[in-house]
Design a protein around this motif. Structure first.
Motif, mmCIF file in Angstrom:
data_model
loop_
_atom_site.group_PDB
_atom_site.id
_atom_site.type_symbol
_atom_site.label_atom_id
_atom_site.label_comp_id
_atom_site.label_asym_id
_atom_site.label_seq_id
_atom_site.Cartn_x
_atom_site.Cartn_y
_atom_site.Cartn_z
ATOM 1 N N TYR A 1 0.838 -1.197 0.000
ATOM 2 C CA TYR A 1 0.000 0.000 0.000
ATOM 3 C C TYR A 1 0.873 1.247 0.000
ATOM 4 C CZ TYR A 1 -3.381 3.448 1.623
ATOM 5 O OH TYR A 1 -4.158 4.560 1.739
ATOM 6 N N GLU A 2 1.884 1.241 0.871
ATOM 7 C CA GLU A 2 2.817 2.375 0.961
ATOM 8 C C GLU A 2 3.510 2.608 -0.374
ATOM 9 O OE1 GLU A 2 4.149 4.381 3.735
ATOM 10 O OE2 GLU A 2 2.117 3.923 4.410
ATOM 11 N N THR A 3 3.931 1.514 -0.994
ATOM 12 C CA THR A 3 4.663 1.623 -2.251
ATOM 13 C C THR A 3 3.784 2.237 -3.335
ATOM 14 O OG1 THR A 3 5.886 -0.330 -1.631
ATOM 15 C CG2 THR A 3 6.015 0.320 -3.924
ATOM 16 N N ILE A 4 2.544 1.755 -3.394
ATOM 17 C CA ILE A 4 1.624 2.272 -4.406
ATOM 18 C C ILE A 4 1.421 3.771 -4.217
ATOM 19 C CG2 ILE A 4 -0.778 2.213 -5.196
ATOM 20 C CD1 ILE A 4 -0.692 -0.825 -4.516
ATOM 21 N N HIS A 5 1.365 4.203 -2.936
ATOM 22 C CA HIS A 5 1.141 5.625 -2.666
ATOM 23 C C HIS A 5 2.431 6.377 -2.413
ATOM 24 C CE1 HIS A 5 -2.816 3.810 -1.974
ATOM 25 N NE2 HIS A 5 -3.285 4.988 -2.424
ATOM 26 N N SER A 6 3.559 5.829 -2.878
ATOM 27 C CA SER A 6 4.867 6.490 -2.748
ATOM 28 C C SER A 6 5.210 6.867 -1.314
ATOM 29 C CB SER A 6 4.930 7.763 -3.613
ATOM 30 O OG SER A 6 4.653 7.433 -4.935
ATOM 31 N N GLY A 7 4.815 6.018 -0.368
ATOM 32 C CA GLY A 7 5.127 6.293 1.035
ATOM 33 C C GLY A 7 6.597 6.071 1.328
ATOM 34 N N PRO A 8 7.060 6.618 2.451
ATOM 35 C CA PRO A 8 8.487 6.509 2.769
ATOM 36 C C PRO A 8 8.878 5.173 3.428
ATOM 37 C CG PRO A 8 7.382 7.877 4.384
ATOM 38 C CD PRO A 8 6.329 7.478 3.400
ATOM 39 N N HIS A 9 7.947 4.519 4.107
ATOM 40 C CA HIS A 9 8.326 3.349 4.896
ATOM 41 C C HIS A 9 7.738 2.062 4.338
ATOM 42 C CE1 HIS A 9 10.146 5.964 7.643
ATOM 43 N NE2 HIS A 9 9.032 6.437 8.191
ATOM 44 N N ALA A 10 8.610 1.134 3.963
ATOM 45 C CA ALA A 10 8.137 -0.190 3.527
ATOM 46 C C ALA A 10 8.842 -1.254 4.353
ATOM 47 C CB ALA A 10 8.416 -0.401 2.052
ATOM 48 N N TYR A 11 8.101 -2.293 4.721
ATOM 49 C CA TYR A 11 8.644 -3.325 5.602
ATOM 50 C C TYR A 11 8.932 -4.632 4.871
ATOM 51 C CZ TYR A 11 7.481 -0.557 9.736
ATOM 52 O OH TYR A 11 7.428 0.405 10.684
ATOM 53 N N PHE A 12 9.208 -4.540 3.545
ATOM 54 C CA PHE A 12 9.485 -5.783 2.806
ATOM 55 C C PHE A 12 10.658 -6.532 3.427
ATOM 56 C CE2 PHE A 12 7.655 -3.099 -0.631
ATOM 57 C CZ PHE A 12 6.500 -3.836 -0.802
ATOM 58 N N ASP A 13 11.699 -5.767 3.772
ATOM 59 C CA ASP A 13 12.890 -6.427 4.323
ATOM 60 C C ASP A 13 12.569 -7.131 5.633
ATOM 61 O OD1 ASP A 13 14.180 -4.142 6.486
ATOM 62 O OD2 ASP A 13 12.665 -3.516 5.032
ATOM 63 N N ALA A 14 11.756 -6.455 6.475
ATOM 64 C CA ALA A 14 11.450 -7.058 7.780
ATOM 65 C C ALA A 14 10.700 -8.368 7.595
ATOM 66 C CB ALA A 14 10.621 -6.086 8.615
ATOM 67 N N SER A 15 9.694 -8.374 6.724
ATOM 68 C CA SER A 15 8.900 -9.600 6.628
ATOM 69 C C SER A 15 9.716 -10.743 6.044
ATOM 70 C CB SER A 15 7.616 -9.359 5.833
ATOM 71 O OG SER A 15 7.909 -8.748 4.613
ATOM 72 N N VAL A 16 10.562 -10.458 5.041
ATOM 73 C CA VAL A 16 11.325 -11.554 4.435
ATOM 74 C C VAL A 16 12.470 -12.007 5.335
ATOM 75 C CG1 VAL A 16 12.669 -12.236 2.432
ATOM 76 C CG2 VAL A 16 10.667 -10.824 2.139
#
Lengths: 734, 55
Positions: A200-215
């Protein structure tokens, strides 16, 4: 044993019976083109020299195409060609590696491990690459670059979530469906929510993504899971590889006298079976013809072999010692004594079924707390910001990620893997981590006698009273027999005795031979003295005679396991009272108990009596450690809080036991106790560390100060701390 | 930032190569006997590589 390293001695072996060629042939797999593949277990293999001598020795045989030893599973795979089976078993036995056959459903082999390893590899690949991109974002990538990096991360993470995550989704779904909670539920929810939010953040160009944390989380947890699996699988295959006591089948005499080797499941009551000396009895049966001695020690706990003749009933699992027997089967395999023991075991399922592993207990309490905290955070932020749901969801998911149970998912398996490794080095195999937790709780120890406190094979006791010449003669004569008493005498054969001719084994009586113009006999007293002994009282002893004149009287007792006294003393000291329950006679029990100074002895017990005693102890609120080996112990092993068996035990007993020790020494019991207690301490420390970590991290997360960078650092640090703590067990304290 | 266009694929490609190498090692049975492999290195005789086990 032909090998080099210390520790090789004392491995179970020696006294086991070898699988017959019929049995090996029967288990061979046809690869087509006239090529067959046979897999045998060789528990004695343990070093490079063993590999070489086995592969070279088998490779020289005619018809053998290839032989390959697997040192991890202690197995050898032989590929051979042609109609006749090359003498594989005999060759291995000659080299000093007595082989055994094992069952294994094909195809099932380690599919779980491959799946786990592939999942680790995929999530590791994804975690590494996403982390590279994330570091760039944290170090200041902005705008379009950051969005690009997030998109690439999302793409890499997606297959990892599906592929590696499905192990957790499956397990979590299974638990939820049954209305239970396990560690995998918060993990599955945590990684999914984190991924969804980040997308969701990525789609809306947000600053915080937790992809690294989940993987990364997935990667760490999968490592823990794989380790756990490897440890269990290894112990399981090693235990399976030991001698199987129920044969795979038997030689059946058909109507026209034709002989067929039939699988155990195809044997029907009324069939006539041929059992050679040295083989196990496949099903309950009645002797039709033949005379032999039967070793019943695994079935009833009696230490002395028993003579059987026409008309006697014998139970499945006993060992035919001296003469070939023709039997009429009286029961099918599933109705035999063995199966009856299995049913009793199921009925007696005791403290073990009720026991829940520490990790499960903690997670049952932990998961709801985590979810409630996240929910409360969400509601709190909704109220505080006046309905800014995006902010509230972000913070709530940060709480979920921060609290994700790395410490429990990773550190507990690691403690148990390290502990299992320690035990393995001491020749002890453990079924699972829960067994160690239960052993640490035990407060009373119950031992079987025959085969557990003792080695289960006799030893010459009155060595000093026998003249050296008589001993030499007895030993030379005994070397021709496989009766356990003979083998105990044959140990003293140094080639100094007379050379015997026309040696014959008389099943039920003894062994005789001619030398120096006389007839020598070693065996039952009345037989050895000839027919003229009728007037005297019945004499049960074993003697050596020359032309009917007694030269020496031989007395035997069952050799006590090495270190038994010290081990029991240590257990009394550190664990609690020690008891002995045996199916043998009171006199035989008393002798052993006196030597080991055991106060509480119960003799002449049936399998059900042993279970009753253990249940009585359990009702007093005691946690029983049962150590036993026989078929008759199996229900008791199942009923006890935690159980141990030597590797020489009946396979049903080994399967029922939580721990199996490979070496003769009984010091394995206190060693297992020591390692288990230390492992238990480390697990509790790790749980405590995890709680301390949460006490600091959760408030920060609830207040909304957690960014992906902080989450990554906190998660890795806590994981490293608990792993480092677990590895402290690696240092041996002896 | 235009070098990212090819640097990211290059990085991913190298990572994927390592992943494939691992999967290949797994499939060809190199993890079947870790203890044995450690000992076999000490054996002098000509040791042919294990033919992939037919399972």
């Amino acid at each position: 044993m032909s090998c080099c390293a210390p520790g090789a001695d004392g491995f179970a072996g020696g006294v086991q019976s070898l699988p017959s060629d019929d049995e090996v042939r029967f288990s061979a797999r046809n690869l087509g083109d006239g090529v067959f593949q046979t897999e045998l277990s060789v528990p004695a293999v343990h070093c490079g020299a063993c590999i070489r001598s086995i592969e070279a020795g088998l490779g020289r045989l005619d018809g053998v195409e290839a032989a390959r030893v697997n040192l991890s599973t202690r197995r050898v795979t032989v590929r051979w060609r042609g109609e006749a089976l090359p003498p594989i078993v005999a060759t291995l036995a000659r080299l000093g590696y007595a082989p055994t056959v094992f069952d294994e459903p094909e195809g099932e082999k380690d599919r779980t491990l491959s799946e786990l390893l592939v999942a680790v590899a995929v999530s590791g690949f994804a975690a590494g690459n996403i982390m590279l991109l994330s570091v760039s974002v944290w170090s200041g990538a902005e705008g379009a670059t950051r969005d690009l990096f997030h998109w690439v991360s999302a793409l890499i993470a997606l297959p990892a979530m599906f592929f590696a995550g499905r192990i957790y989704y499956r397990s979590a779904w299974g638990a939820l469906k049954h209305g239970r909670m396990n560690m995998d539920v918060p993990i599955a929810i945590g990684i999914t929510m984190a991924y969804a939010l980040s997308l969701y953040e990525t789609i809306h160009s947000g600053p915080h993504a937790y992809f690294d944390a989940s993987v990364t989380l997935l990667f760490f947890l999968l490592i823990g899971r794989s380790l756990d699996h490897v440890m269990r699988e290894r112990a399981r295959t090693a235990v399976k590889g030991l001698a199987r006591l129920a044969p795979r089948g038997a030689l059946v005499i058909g109507a026209g006298g034709a002989r067929d080797y039939l699988a155990l499941s195809e044997i029907e009551p009324g069939m006539r079976l041929l059992v050679a000396a040295g083989e196990r009895i496949p099903v309950d049966a009645v002797v039709e013809a033949g005379l032999s001695d039967i070793d019943r020690s695994l079935v009833s706990g009696e230490s002395a072999p028993q003579k059987v003749a026409e008309g006697d009933a014998i139970q499945a699992g006993t060992l035919n010692l001296t003469g070939p027997l023709t039997l009429a089967a009286t029961a099918r395999a599933e109705d035999s004594f063995l199966a009856e023991m299995l049913r009793m075991m199921e009925a007696a399922e005791g403290g073990r079924a009720r026991y829940r592993r520490i990790a499960d207990r903690v997670s049952a309490a932990y998961a709801p707390v985590v979810h409630l905290t996240a929910l409360a955070t969400f509601l709190g932020w909704m109220a505080a910001t006046g309905g800014d749901w995006h902010r509230a969801v972000t913070v709530a998911i940060a709480v979920l990620i921060i609290t994700c149970p790395c410490a429990l998912g990773l550190a507990v398996p690691i403690v148990q893997v390290v502990a299992a490794r320690r035990l393995f080095e001491h020749g002890i195999m453990v079924r699972d981590g829960g067994a160690m937790e239960r052993l640490a709780e035990a407060d009373v120890a119950v031992f079987d006698k025959t085969g557990t406190l003792t080695l289960g094979h006799p030893r010459l006791q009155n060595l000093q009273q026998i003249a050296p010449e008589a001993l030499a003669a007895a030993a030379a004569l005994a070397a021709n027999s496989r009766h356990p008493l003979s083998q105990a005498v044959a140990v003293y054969d140094e080639g100094k005795g007379p050379v015997f001719e026309a040696v014959a084994e008389r099943p039920g009586f003894g062994v005789e031979g001619r030398a120096e113009g006389s007839l020598w006999r070693l065996g039952r007293a009345e037989w050895a003295r000839g027919d003229g002994a009728s007037g005297e009282v019945a004499d049960e002893g074993t003697v050596l005679s020359r032309d009917g004149a007694v030269l020496a009287r031989l007395e035997f007792d069952d050799a006590i396991r090495p270190d038994a006294r010290e081990a029991l003393a240590e257990l009394e000291d550190r664990l609690g009272p020690v008891e002995m329950l045996s199916g043998d006679t009171a006199r035989a029990c008393r002798r052993v108990a006196d030597r080991l100074s055991i106060a509480h002895v119960e003799a002449g017990l049936m399998p059900a009596d042993k279970v009753a005693r253990i249940e009585a102890l359990a009702r007093q609120g005691r946690k029983v450690l049962m150590v036993g080996d026989g078929l008759n112990d199996a229900p008791a092993l199942g009923a006890a809080h935690v159980s141990m068996a030597p590797a020489t035990a009946a396979d049903i007993g080994r399967n029922a036991a939580d721990f199996v020790f490979l070496r003769d020494s009984l010091s394995a019991v206190p060693v297992a106790l020591d390692v288990s207690r230390r492992a238990g301490r480390l697990v509790r420390q790790n749980v405590a560390l995890a709680i301390v970590y949460n006490v600091f991290a959760v408030p920060v997360a609830i207040l909304g100060y957690v960014t992906p960078l902080i989450a990554a650092v906190a998660m890795s640090t806590s994981s490293i701390i608990v792993i480092a703590n677990a590895l402290r067990l690696g240092r041996v304290r002896r | 930032m235009s070098m990212l266009i090819y640097l990211i694929p290059v990085a991913l490609f190298l990572g994927a190569l390592a992943l494939l190498a691992f999967l290949w090692a797994l499939r060809s049975g190199q993890y079947e006997d870790l203890d044995g492999a450690a000992e076999r290195v000490l054996l002098d005789d000509e040791d042919e590589p294990q033919t992939p086990a037919k399972r």
